[in-house]
Motif scaffolding. Structure first.
Motif, PDB file in Angstrom:
ATOM      1  N   GLU A   1       0.820  -1.254   0.020  1.00 40.87           N
ATOM      2  CA  GLU A   1       0.055  -0.205  -0.175  1.00 40.87           C
ATOM      3  C   GLU A   1       0.835   1.139   0.096  1.00 40.87           C
ATOM      4  OE1 GLU A   1      -3.277   2.485   0.477  1.00 40.87           O
ATOM      5  OE2 GLU A   1      -3.412   0.509  -0.224  1.00 40.87           O
TER       6      GLU A   1
ATOM      7  N   ASN B   1     -13.747  -2.892  -3.051  1.00 41.44           N
ATOM      8  CA  ASN B   1     -12.510  -2.660  -2.268  1.00 41.44           C
ATOM      9  C   ASN B   1     -12.212  -3.856  -1.449  1.00 41.44           C
ATOM     10  OD1 ASN B   1     -10.060  -1.705  -0.741  1.00 41.44           O
ATOM     11  ND2 ASN B   1     -10.800   0.210  -0.506  1.00 41.44           N
TER      12      ASN B   1
ATOM     13  N   GLY C   1      -9.090  -4.264   0.141  1.00 40.85           N
ATOM     14  CA  GLY C   1      -8.036  -3.900   1.272  1.00 40.85           C
ATOM     15  C   GLY C   1      -6.764  -4.763   1.091  1.00 40.85           C
ATOM     16  N   SER C   2      -6.388  -5.069   2.280  1.00 45.07           N
ATOM     17  CA  SER C   2      -4.880  -5.818   2.234  1.00 45.07           C
ATOM     18  C   SER C   2      -5.029  -7.201   2.447  1.00 45.07           C
ATOM     19  CB  SER C   2      -4.016  -5.168   3.418  1.00 45.07           C
ATOM     20  OG  SER C   2      -2.863  -5.781   3.338  1.00 45.07           O
TER      21      SER C   2
END
Length: 110
Positions: free
Chosen positions: A17, A45, A47-48
């Motif tokens: 990120e 989305n 995310g991670s």
């Protein structure tokens, strides 16, 4: 009705990120593409999350997106690059097959 580009965003780690493949960069690229096509857009989305596994059980956003595709609710998909969807060849081939099938269904209805 205006077409919708579904934008899938994911980073493998919090470090990534910070290294320039950020969720914002991916989102902005998808929005720019949707504007160029004259489409609306929807952000998915994740995310991670890692993409190295053989299944997508650890990626609920992608799982829901693929279910929506399978149900015929999504035709246009954007991903910053292939690895955002999956680095696993089997998973990526399944996604590609689903996209191809959706395109053929859409084409038959035109």
């Amino acid at each position: 009705m205006k077409e919708v580009l579904h934008i899938y965003c994911r980073v493998s780690s919090d470090i990534q990120e910070e290294e320039g493949v950020s969720l914002d960069v991916q989102k902005e690229g998808g929005i720019k593409r949707s504007e160029g096509l004259g489409f609306k857009y929807k952000i998915w989305n994740e995310g991670s999350k890692s993409s190295k596994y053989d299944d997508i059980l650890n990626r609920p956003v992608l799982g829901k997106l693929l279910d929506e595709m399978d149900n015929g609710n999504i035709l246009h998909l954007y991903s910053h690059e292939q690895s955002r969807l999956s680095r696993n060849e089997n998973v990526f081939n399944n996604i590609t097959s689903l996209c191809t099938r959706q395109f053929h269904e859409w084409y038959k209805c035109r």
